[in-house]
Scaffold this active site. Sequence first.
Site, PDB file in Angstrom:
ATOM      1  N   GLY A  30      32.245 -13.526  74.199  1.00  0.00           N
ATOM      2  CA  GLY A  30      32.239 -14.665  72.903  1.00  0.00           C
ATOM      3  C   GLY A  30      30.893 -14.563  72.506  1.00  0.00           C
ATOM      4  O   GLY A  30      29.500 -14.944  73.080  1.00  0.00           O
ATOM      5  N   ARG A  31      31.162 -15.504  71.196  1.00  0.00           N
ATOM      6  CA  ARG A  31      30.068 -16.299  71.002  1.00  0.00           C
ATOM      7  C   ARG A  31      30.007 -17.200  70.045  1.00  0.00           C
ATOM      8  O   ARG A  31      31.125 -17.552  69.040  1.00  0.00           O
ATOM      9  CB  ARG A  31      29.599 -14.931  69.289  1.00  0.00           C
ATOM     10  CG  ARG A  31      28.036 -15.482  68.453  1.00  0.00           C
ATOM     11  CD  ARG A  31      27.509 -15.062  67.705  1.00  0.00           C
ATOM     12  NE  ARG A  31      26.926 -13.808  67.781  1.00  0.00           N
ATOM     13  CZ  ARG A  31      26.187 -13.604  68.432  1.00  0.00           C
ATOM     14  NH1 ARG A  31      24.877 -14.448  67.346  1.00  0.00           N
ATOM     15  NH2 ARG A  31      25.345 -12.438  68.109  1.00  0.00           N
ATOM     16  N   GLY A  35      25.082 -19.188  70.572  1.00  0.00           N
ATOM     17  CA  GLY A  35      24.790 -18.967  71.746  1.00  0.00           C
ATOM     18  C   GLY A  35      25.654 -17.682  72.160  1.00  0.00           C
ATOM     19  O   GLY A  35      27.253 -17.592  71.146  1.00  0.00           O
ATOM     20  N   VAL A  37      28.114 -16.050  74.536  1.00  0.00           N
ATOM     21  CA  VAL A  37      28.659 -16.420  75.921  1.00  0.00           C
ATOM     22  C   VAL A  37      28.997 -15.163  77.020  1.00  0.00           C
ATOM     23  O   VAL A  37      29.323 -13.776  75.957  1.00  0.00           O
ATOM     24  CB  VAL A  37      30.557 -17.157  75.825  1.00  0.00           C
ATOM     25  CG1 VAL A  37      30.974 -17.151  76.726  1.00  0.00           C
ATOM     26  CG2 VAL A  37      30.266 -17.790  74.874  1.00  0.00           C
ATOM     27  N   ASP A 155      35.044 -27.614  63.918  1.00  0.00           N
ATOM     28  CA  ASP A 155      35.253 -26.084  63.702  1.00  0.00           C
ATOM     29  C   ASP A 155      36.532 -25.829  64.206  1.00  0.00           C
ATOM     30  O   ASP A 155      35.742 -24.720  65.571  1.00  0.00           O
ATOM     31  CB  ASP A 155      33.848 -25.260  64.371  1.00  0.00           C
ATOM     32  CG  ASP A 155      33.311 -24.042  64.373  1.00  0.00           C
ATOM     33  OD1 ASP A 155      33.950 -23.253  62.868  1.00  0.00           O
ATOM     34  OD2 ASP A 155      32.812 -23.642  64.869  1.00  0.00           O
TER      35      ASP A 155
END
Length: 612
Positions: A30-31, A35, A37, A155
Site C-alpha cells: 500500500g501507499r 509513505g 506500507v 482524506d
Amino acid sequence: MIDENFKKKLAVSRERVEDLFYFENSKEIGRGTYGLVYKAVPKHSNGRFPNKEYALKMIEGQGFSMSACREIALFRELRHPNLICLQRVFLTNEKKVWLLLDYAEHDLWHVIKHHRTAKTKKVPIMVPRNMVKNILFQILSGMHYLHSNWVLHRDLKPANILLMGDGGPDMRGRVKIADLGFSRIFANPLKPMAELDPVVVTFWYRAPELLLGAKHYTKAIDVWAIGCIFAELLTAEPLFFCKEEDIKAQNPYHYDQVKRIFHLLGYPSDTDWPDMKKMPDHQRLLNDARNEGTPIQTFPNSLQRYFDKWKINSQSSPYRLLVKLLTVDPLKRVSCEEAMNDIYFRKMERPPRETDDVFNRYPIPYAKKEQQITIPIDQFQQQQQQQQQQQQQQQQQQQQQQQQQMQQPQIGPPQMMGQPQMGQPQMGQPQMGQPQMGQPQMGQPQMVPSQMGQPPMGGPHPGVVAPDGHAHQMMQQQHQSQHHMQYQQMHDSMQGGMDDGGPQAKMMRMGNVPVGRYGPMGPPYGPQDFHAPQGPPMMQMMPQPGPSGYYQQRPGQPPGPGPQGYMNPQMGMTMGMRPQGVPQQAYMPGRGMPPPQGPNPQQQQQWQQYHR
C-alpha cells in the site's frame, strides 16, 4: 545540546527494523499520504511482538516531517475499535521513520473493484446489502469518535478504509480507518484551514465547499466523503467520477468535478445553499460554464434517475440516508452521530455494532493484498527496464532496415523480407501474370493468408519496405499506435468506470482491448460500415487471434489484429484487412494503386504495370 557520547550509545543500542522483522519479498502492499506500507512478521517470538502479521509504514523523506509528527501524535492519543492501531515507532540511524501498525488484509478499494469487475463480465455480484450496512455503520462510528475529539480526517476514500481478514477471531471483518497523514485538529485553529493545506481530499470525494475554495470548513467535509463511499458501495462505481488531470494543483477548485456534482444533484438554489454565492470560486465556476457553453444553472436533480437503474427506490431508507449525507449545504448536512441513528440502521434485526464481522462469518471471497502484487518491487522494476530496452532495440532495428531499403534503388514494387526479387520466382510463388494472393481464379482453391506475418497493432509489417517518401509516415503510425495503447492502459487503470461501466467495462465487453480515443469505435459500438465484410465472400479474411491482450473474435466484430477505430485514409478499409504480401501504403480496395504521394512518375508506371 545532546552529548556526543550519549548519541553514540543511543545509536548502538537503537533497534533496527531489519533485525526485528522479516519483510515478505520487500513487497509494497500500500501507499499512504506520506509513505510506503510493507507487510512484515517478527523474526523472534520472544513475547515483545506477538507472532502475527504487521504493516510497516516507512515515512518518505529524512527525519520527522510535520505531517509525520501529526500522524504519530494522533495515533498515540486515539484509541477506537474502528481506527487502525499504532504499535510502535522506530527511528533508524539513517533518520528513517517506521510506523508499526496492525495489518489489514483487505480494503474497500479492492472490494469494490472485485464487484465492478464481476459486473463488467456480466456476472453481477453486488456488495451484499447487510455488508454495506455494517461497513457504513463502522465508518460512521470511527469518524464520530474522531470528530468528538476535534479531529478531521480530510482524506477519506475507499483505499483508506481497511477490512481485517482471518488474522484473529476477535478482529475478523472489522472496519479500520487508516492514514491520518492529512488529519488535523480543528478546535480553535490559529489560521483558516485552507491556508494551512489548500488541497485536501481526493477529487471524487471532495465536498463542494472545498471545490469552490472555502477558507473555513468543518467536519462536514468528512461526512460528504462518507456519502460518496456509501454510493460506491451500493453501485460498485464512483458516484462523482471525473478525470484527475490536475491532481497536484495547488488550487482546490476543479470545474469538471463541480459540474459532475451539480449534474447529478442539480444546481443549488438560494434556498438549498444560501452561502454558495459567497464562495471564493463561485464566479469562476459561472465564467467557466459560460465559456464552455454549459447551462450549469439550469441543471435539474437527476440523482433519483441515476439510482433507478440500480433498482434503488427514492423512497427506500438507503437512498434517503444518502441524500442526507450528500446535502450540498455543509450547514444542513447530517452529522455522523445523526446518521448512526438513522432508520436505515434501525430496520435491522439487531442493531449493528462497531465490532461486528462485516462478512457475517462467511468465507471471504476477496484476494489479499499480497496476492494482488505477485512479484517483488525490485523484480518488477527490472522487468520494466528489460521491456523498455527490448522496445528500443526493436525500434532501432526497424529504423536501420527502413534506412537501408530507402538507400537502395527500387525497380519493382516493395518486396517482403526473405522473398525472391522480381524475375526470380520460387516454387509455389506467383509469377508475373498469375493471380496474386486474395485474387482467386475460377477453379482454383481459395488462398487464405497465414495468421503468422500479419502486422501487429494494425501498423506496417516489419518486413515491408515502404515506397520512397512514406517511411517516416509508417514509423509515425507505429509510434502513435504504441502511444495510444500506453496512454489508454495508464489512464483507464485509474478510472473506476461510470454509468455503463466506464472505459474498463467497455474494454472488457469488447475483449479486454484498449480502444483508440481519437477514432470511431468499432462495432457493435460504432459505425456499422466498419463491420461490413471486405470483398466478395470467397475473399474475406480469416479472423486473426493476434497477441495476448487483443481482440478475441466474436460475432459482430471485424477480424484482424489491428486496433478498432483507426482508419488509413489511403486504404479506405480497416487496418489488418489487406491481402498478404501487399504493402499497406500501396493497397487500395479493388486494385493495387500507388499512394497519391511518394514514388516518382517512373515508379508509378512500374507499379501500375505490376498490378495489372
